[in-house]
Design an enzyme around this catalytic site. Structure first.
Site, mmCIF file in Angstrom:
data_model
loop_
_atom_site.group_PDB
_atom_site.id
_atom_site.type_symbol
_atom_site.label_atom_id
_atom_site.label_comp_id
_atom_site.label_asym_id
_atom_site.label_seq_id
_atom_site.Cartn_x
_atom_site.Cartn_y
_atom_site.Cartn_z
ATOM 1 N N HIS A 18 2.581 -9.067 5.866
ATOM 2 C CA HIS A 18 3.744 -8.971 6.788
ATOM 3 C C HIS A 18 3.652 -9.604 8.049
ATOM 4 O O HIS A 18 2.569 -10.382 8.366
ATOM 5 C CB HIS A 18 4.387 -7.818 7.001
ATOM 6 N N HIS A 21 0.337 -9.304 10.302
ATOM 7 C CA HIS A 21 -0.717 -9.927 9.754
ATOM 8 C C HIS A 21 -0.618 -11.385 10.131
ATOM 9 O O HIS A 21 -1.470 -11.963 10.560
ATOM 10 C CB HIS A 21 -0.903 -9.845 8.110
ATOM 11 N N CYS A 126 -8.475 12.806 8.382
ATOM 12 C CA CYS A 126 -6.953 12.255 8.014
ATOM 13 C C CYS A 126 -7.198 11.129 6.935
ATOM 14 O O CYS A 126 -8.010 10.409 6.972
ATOM 15 C CB CYS A 126 -6.230 11.726 9.342
ATOM 16 N N CYS A 129 -6.120 7.547 8.101
ATOM 17 C CA CYS A 129 -7.201 6.820 9.106
ATOM 18 C C CYS A 129 -8.259 6.795 8.154
ATOM 19 O O CYS A 129 -9.157 5.934 8.903
ATOM 20 C CB CYS A 129 -7.170 7.631 10.180
ATOM 21 N N CYS A 143 -2.500 14.321 12.925
ATOM 22 C CA CYS A 143 -3.164 13.279 13.265
ATOM 23 C C CYS A 143 -2.392 12.434 14.179
ATOM 24 O O CYS A 143 -0.978 12.294 13.962
ATOM 25 C CB CYS A 143 -3.375 12.398 11.853
ATOM 26 N N HIS A 146 -0.758 9.138 12.262
ATOM 27 C CA HIS A 146 0.014 9.457 10.930
ATOM 28 C C HIS A 146 0.865 10.360 11.046
ATOM 29 O O HIS A 146 1.833 10.599 10.233
ATOM 30 C CB HIS A 146 -0.818 9.494 9.833
ATOM 31 N N LYS A 295 8.026 0.039 15.614
ATOM 32 C CA LYS A 295 6.875 -0.782 15.072
ATOM 33 C C LYS A 295 7.170 -1.088 13.541
ATOM 34 O O LYS A 295 7.823 -0.384 13.045
ATOM 35 C CB LYS A 295 5.403 -0.010 15.322
ATOM 36 N N LYS A 298 6.202 -0.101 6.700
ATOM 37 C CA LYS A 298 6.707 -0.382 5.145
ATOM 38 C C LYS A 298 7.834 1.044 4.763
ATOM 39 O O LYS A 298 8.633 0.843 4.552
ATOM 40 C CB LYS A 298 5.548 -0.159 4.216
#
Ligand code: ME8
Length: 637
Positions: A18, A21, A126, A129, A143, A146, A295, A298
């Protein structure tokens, strides 16, 4: 010849590429192309991270075995980069046998040295992670990344003695200010190192995970995914004895976003030290691209597809926007409206117009050939000096990966060239028959276009190439040296044939999505007077500022002359109608909100470059300022 090595993170293949990246990879590509224009030997690596729990889960979800799944997604990453103008030298995959061998060799070396030991460990694991947390590190038992409840796991594992290198790492960071930049991330790492550093659990029992690289000294375990992944940066160069490693490793620069600061700033240097490998030279950390202030992710469904943006707005415009909009270290906000506004202002207007009008004048006045320059006047000297200075500043910014600042600086020169044309008025010179002066002005402008073409090439490779072709130049990156250009004003060869027209950046329209069209249609049915479109609002650059100095403007009781800091070393003079409501000393040091891109205008002989926003109250004007102290130059929307 100096060398330069730049890397991106190797991306997880549990999702498709996306905008995030694309950004890091385009940033690396721009840096790499820029270093080619410094006449350096360059190497640019990107790739994919293919082991670990996350990948196995994604493959299962897709009903595929891990190997065919990673092959498929890795190919999507690999196939994307040429589409985005990215010219990487190599693409590494952690499933390459050569990489596996390298990881195992480093593990064995560190083990033999006594820096890997076997022990029991209990911790909160987690799966997102793929790492353990201590109770202290959890936030309300979740976490921190997440926001999910981790599983408490107690098992035997191998540990890397990271704690042993804590003091050494701290000392290295303190004595090498350039090791981690921008400085807020350097400070963040130093803060982490103020707390005792735990040893790093570097194995996962095969009873839990098999998709990984087996430990060479205990086949019951595979390697922790980060211990495997980080090593890509040296395995791709053929560590330990390949020529590529010897040439490029001493000048290695890693680019990452802030999410993976700790593995790169703490795990990796200590791993290198334990393995007896020289440290990388620099870590450069950028912020997140956000969409609507959140942020991209997805699960939120706000992921931007870089290919779609390229299709809509062209490769050059897309790359320019990404590089111009995000200041290194800060978060950036992505919107198509902002992209279109930026495109129209900087590319269609400033740069596109400059090329169009210059080539059209050369066609009209000199049959499309580069004229022979006469002697320079003081005004000519001034714009030449500015061109040299600009190239110098641009080179410095790009060397620090501060592309946004470098482009901002260069665009001031582009606007300066446009102004130089306006002031020199070639059309008047032609009318007056002053052909010598006309030739000098034209030759100077064309030389300015030449350096502009070189400077934009790293960001906009297609446009840069086209500009050079339009100027009759045979562009070869390896023959250019921008440092030399910063000290030497090169003219184009007189007599060179130029293109008849340019038309590099036709104006863009913001392409509305279907829902937005429907929404705006329904709005059309009940028109409200003088409604401003969102695009109108987007045209305004609203920033916070800090008043550095204030004084009364002579001869009026209404106006104050303010010196305002807008961050990023931008200082502005603003004349504001505040004198009746504020004494100069009252306003000094205050936070203000500023319309930063208003056309400058002269008030009482002072050029005012912006507007300070105020609230009109029955008792007079009140300055509008943020509720809390914020850095100057913060965006307001
Ligand atoms: O972390 N804004 O891979 P990853 C800006 N495999 N950049 C973003 C972004 C955003 N919203 N989202 C992602 C991994 N990125 C590991 C790395 S390296 C030895 C192993 C970019 O697929 C940014 O570069 O989660 C970030 O650091 C990276 O993608 C994370 O990629």
């Amino acid at each position: 010849m100096n060398s330069f090595y730049v890397t991106t993170p190797i991306y997880y293949v549990n999702a498709l590429p996306h905008l995030g990246h694309a950004y890091t990879t385009i940033l690396a590509d721009c840096a790499n192309r820029f270093h080619r224009l410094l006449n350096e030997k360059t190497y640019f690596l990107t790739g994919t991270d293919e082991h670990g729990d996350k990948i196995v889960q994604a493959a299962e979800k897709n009903g595929e075995d891990p190997k065919s799944y990673v092959d498929k997604i890795s190919a999507r990453f690999q196939g994307l980069w040429p589409e985005l103008g990215v010219e990487n030298n190599a693409f590494i995959r952690t499933t390459f046998p050569s990489h596996k061998r390298c990881v195992q060799r480093i593990l064995q070396d560190v083990f033999d040295k006594g820096d890997i030991y076997f022990g029991e460990y209990g911790g909160y694991y987690c799966y997102g992670c793929e790492c353990f947390y201590t109770e202290k590190e959890l936030e309300n038992g979740l976490c921190p990344d997440h926001l999910e409840k981790p599983t408490y796991i107690k098992e035997e594992n191998y540990f890397f003695r990271m704690s042993k290198y804590q003091d050494w790492l701290k000392e290295h960071i303190l004595s090498h200010p350039d090791f981690i930049q921008p400085r807020q991330y350097r400070a963040e790492v130093l803060a982490m190192l103020r707390e005792p550093l735990d040893d790093l659990c570097i194995s996962r029992p095969k009873t839990r995970l098999t998709w990984g690289i087996e430990l060479p000294f205990d086949q019951r375990f595979v390697t922790y995914v980060w211990f495997d992944a980080l090593i890509n940066y040296v395995s791709a160069l053929g560590w330990p004895d390949h020529e590529l490693f010897r040439t490029f490793w001493p000048n290695a620069h890693h680019l990452v976003a802030k999410d993976i600061l700790k593995p790169h700033a703490v795990f990796w240097p200590t791993m290198l030290k334990a393995a007896g490998i020289e440290l990388y030279k620099g870590l450069r950390v950028h912020g997140y691209w956000k969409v609507d202030e959140t942020k991209m992710s997805k699960s939120l469904g706000n992921v931007v597809d870089p290919l779609e943006m390229r299709k809509k707005y062209g490769l050059d415009g897309f790359r320019y926007f990404l590089m111009r909009e995000m200041q290194l270290g800060h978060d950036g906000s992505f919107s198509e409206q902002a992209l279109v506004s930026r495109f129209n202002a900087d590319l269609a207007n400033d740069l596109g117009n400059l090329f169009n009008r210059s080539l059209s004048m050369a066609r009209k006045y000199f049959q499309g050939k580069v004229p022979q320059s006469g002697a320079w006047t003081a005004e000519d000297r001034e714009i030449v000096d500015r061109g040299l200075r600009t190239m110098h500043d641009y080179v410095q910014c790009f060397q620090d990966f501060r592309m946004a600042r470098g482009l901002e600086t260069f665009w001031e020169f582009i606007r300066g060239l446009n102004k130089y044309i306006d002031l020199s008025a070639p059309w008047k010179l032609r009318k007056e028959g002053d052909m010598d002066r006309l030739a000098t002005v034209m030759a100077l402008v064309l030389a300015g276009l030449r350096r502009t073409a070189l400077a934009v090439w790293p960001i906009m490779p297609d446009a840069g190439q086209k500009m050079c072709a339009q100027l009759g130049l045979d562009f070869r990156p390896e023959e250019i040296d921008l440092i030399e250009e910063a000290g030497n004003w090169r003219q184009l060869q007189p007599g060179t044939a130029l293109a008849e027209r340019s038309n590099l950046f036709p104006r863009q329209e913001f392409i509305l999505e279907q829902e937005q069209i429907t929404e705006s249609k329904s709005r059309e049915q009940e028109p409200e007077p003088a409604e401003a479109g969102y695009e109108d609002f987007q045209k305004l650059q609203l920033l916070t500022g800090k008043v550095l100095a204030a004084e009364k403007v002579k001869g009026t009781d209404k106006l104050l002359k303010l010196e305002v800091d807008l961050g990023e070393e931008r200082k502005r003079t603003i004349v504001a109608g505040l004198a009746k409501d504020y004494a100069p000393q009252e306003i000094q040091g205050r936070q203000v909100t500023v319309v930063a891109n208003l056309k400058p205008r002269k008030l009482r002989g002072i050029l005012s470059q912006g507007m300070v926003l105020t609230v009109h109250t029955p008792s007079g004007l009140t300055i509008l300022s943020p509720e809390q102290d914020v850095p100057p130059g913060s965006r307001i929307s």
